[in-house]
Design a protein around this motif. Structure first.
Motif, PDB file in Angstrom:
ATOM      1  N   LEU A  13      -5.123  -2.746   2.474  1.00 39.22           N
ATOM      2  CA  LEU A  13      -5.935  -1.518   2.565  1.00 39.22           C
ATOM      3  C   LEU A  13      -6.410  -1.336   3.990  1.00 39.22           C
ATOM      4  O   LEU A  13      -6.649  -0.400   4.536  1.00 39.22           O
TER       5      LEU A  13
ATOM      6  N   THR B 244       2.037  -0.270   4.195  1.00 37.78           N
ATOM      7  CA  THR B 244       1.705  -1.625   4.631  1.00 37.78           C
ATOM      8  C   THR B 244       2.015  -2.622   3.530  1.00 37.78           C
ATOM      9  O   THR B 244       1.651  -2.418   2.378  1.00 37.78           O
TER      10      THR B 244
ATOM     11  N   ILE C 127      -4.343  -7.427  -1.355  1.00 38.59           N
ATOM     12  CA  ILE C 127      -4.667  -6.018  -1.584  1.00 38.59           C
ATOM     13  C   ILE C 127      -5.700  -5.577  -0.559  1.00 38.59           C
ATOM     14  O   ILE C 127      -5.559  -4.514   0.070  1.00 38.59           O
ATOM     15  N   LYS C 128      -6.733  -6.381  -0.347  1.00 40.37           N
ATOM     16  CA  LYS C 128      -7.745  -6.050   0.658  1.00 40.37           C
ATOM     17  C   LYS C 128      -7.110  -5.954   2.046  1.00 40.37           C
ATOM     18  O   LYS C 128      -7.406  -5.033   2.805  1.00 40.37           O
TER      19      LYS C 128
ATOM     20  N   ASN D 194       0.876  -1.158   0.000  1.00 33.31           N
ATOM     21  CA  ASN D 194       0.000   0.000   0.000  1.00 33.31           C
ATOM     22  C   ASN D 194       0.921   1.217   0.000  1.00 33.31           C
ATOM     23  O   ASN D 194       1.599   1.496   0.991  1.00 33.31           O
TER      24      ASN D 194
ATOM     25  N   LYS E 233       0.364   4.305   0.059  1.00 38.22           N
ATOM     26  CA  LYS E 233      -0.031   5.397   0.943  1.00 38.22           C
ATOM     27  C   LYS E 233       0.417   5.144   2.378  1.00 38.22           C
ATOM     28  O   LYS E 233       1.018   6.000   3.018  1.00 38.22           O
ATOM     29  N   SER E 234       0.155   3.926   2.873  1.00 37.75           N
ATOM     30  CA  SER E 234       0.452   3.620   4.275  1.00 37.75           C
ATOM     31  C   SER E 234       1.793   2.900   4.463  1.00 37.75           C
ATOM     32  O   SER E 234       2.318   2.843   5.568  1.00 37.75           O
TER      33      SER E 234
END
Length: 149
Positions: A149, A76, A145-146, A71, A73-74
């Motif tokens: 997020l 992760t 992916i889930k 991810n 953005k984060s």
């Protein structure tokens, strides 16, 4: 299954590079623990392909895929592995020679192409998904992916 690697022995200055190097080292360590007879890449010759296909005849092959998603953005990261076993009936020599002559088995890891019409009749059982054998287990990245997020 745990990798049991010495994480302190792997050093990178950049945190992104470090976690990726650790993930790769862990994946490699786990792959080494899995029961397998040999790691087979794309055959380097027709003779390699012939040997691989004859080895599957009346036996089985296994594939292992790994996926790592990030991810952005984060930061992760989530990773996972997918294993498939393919069991074969006896594969006639003429089928093996046809596959080699077509050249398609020279382009796939282990010369393994279970979706080809010439080999389909000799695939006894697939424990797992065909898409994983073909290179990407679709359900695994969707799940990762889930999770990321």
């Amino acid at each position: 299954m745990t990798a049991d690697i010495d994480e302190k022995a792997i050093r990178k200055d950049d945190p992104d590079d470090l976690v990726m190097a650790l993930a790769e080292a862990k994946a490699e360590a786990i792959c080494q623990k899995l029961p397998h007879g040999a790691v087979r890449e794309k055959p380097s010759s027709e003779e390699d392909a012939r040997k691989f296909l004859k080895g599957y005849s009346g036996g089985y092959a296994a594939t292992v895929s790994s996926v790592l998603v990030t991810n952005l953005k984060s930061g992760t990261r989530k990773g996972g592995m997918d294993r498939v076993e393919i069991h074969f009936d006896e594969i006639p020599g003429e089928v093996i020679e046809t596959l080699i002559m077509e050249g398609i088995v020279l382009k796939s890891a282990g010369g393994l192409i279970i979706e080809h019409p010439s080999i389909v009749p000799y695939v006894k059982r697939v424990a797992g998904t065909t898409d994983s054998v073909m290179g990407l287990p679709k359900a695994l990245p969707e799940k990762l992916i889930k999770d990321a997020l």
